[in-house]
Design an enzyme around this catalytic site. Sequence first.
Site, PDB file in Angstrom:
ATOM      1  CB  ALA A 208      -0.910   0.001   1.225  1.00 35.54           C
TER       2      ALA A 208
ATOM      3  N   GLY B 251      -0.143  -5.124   0.896  1.00 40.95           N
ATOM      4  CA  GLY B 251      -1.363  -5.086   0.093  1.00 40.95           C
ATOM      5  C   GLY B 251      -1.195  -5.711  -1.267  1.00 40.95           C
TER       6      GLY B 251
ATOM      7  CD  GLU C  61      -3.317  -7.625   2.970  1.00 38.21           C
ATOM      8  OE1 GLU C  61      -3.961  -7.926   3.988  1.00 38.21           O
ATOM      9  OE2 GLU C  61      -2.926  -6.460   2.739  1.00 38.21           O
TER      10      GLU C  61
ATOM     11  CD  GLU D 102       0.938  -5.962   5.740  1.00 35.30           C
ATOM     12  OE1 GLU D 102       0.270  -5.865   4.705  1.00 35.30           O
ATOM     13  OE2 GLU D 102       1.663  -6.968   5.986  1.00 35.30           O
TER      14      GLU D 102
END
Length: 261
Positions: free
Chosen positions: A67, A113, A116, A136
């Site tokens: 992200a 992300g 993911e 993370e």
Amino acid sequence: MGQYENLLLTLSGQTAIITINRPTKLNALNRATLGELADLLGALKTNREVSGIILTGAGEKAFVAGADIAEFVGHSEEEGRAIAAWGQEHVMNVIHNFPKPVIGAINGFALGGGLEIALSCHIRVAVETAKMGLPEVSLGVIPGYGGTQRLPALVGRGKAMEMILTGDMIGAKEALTWGVVNYVVPATDLLHTCESLLNKIYTRSGTAVAAAIEAINASQTGVKGFDVEIDAFGKAFGTADFKEGVSAFLEKRTPNFTGNL
């Protein structure tokens, strides 16, 4: 389908190839990119000329390197929840439950992300140099786009705990051994391998493929997956594809399915 600032769309026969196009940012997922993905996925879902999707990243370094962390600065707890909820509902879950097959073509780093979004895809193919991880915890946060739920479903609780709690990256061969990806191929074969898989799926019943995706996904949602399977199995008996498939089998010929993916 409109013009996108952070995405490239290429049509190859029945296949839509979506390329996340922020190479100078290693294709990091910012708000704008997620919004464009949500819009494009909605358009492709109802496009009868598109039967499947390949999702990849621009350049040779990264699929999606995570992200855009700069966008997280200064947000409250409630705003953090909203960020995760929106991404889950409008992008990750849409891919996960997409009624047409979605293949993640992991062409480089797939972190946070980025991993993911790859985990949301139905099938994953990685290049030999790809690196994957959920780092993370090194930022004082946890995966928020489904990583804590989808990774254990693929690799088991123990390996998922190891990856998420250490935040360490794994290589493509290790990802293949653990079940994170389906195939590892040279970079020159990445899109060809993905297209070959989709072309095989396109010879099957589109209505049955969509029903199978729904039934498989039910095993992860806490609902009674067997009941979903039984219901989908029964509904198949009322489709034109089922009648054609059975007739073709009995007549020893190749079926001509008409159900759209």
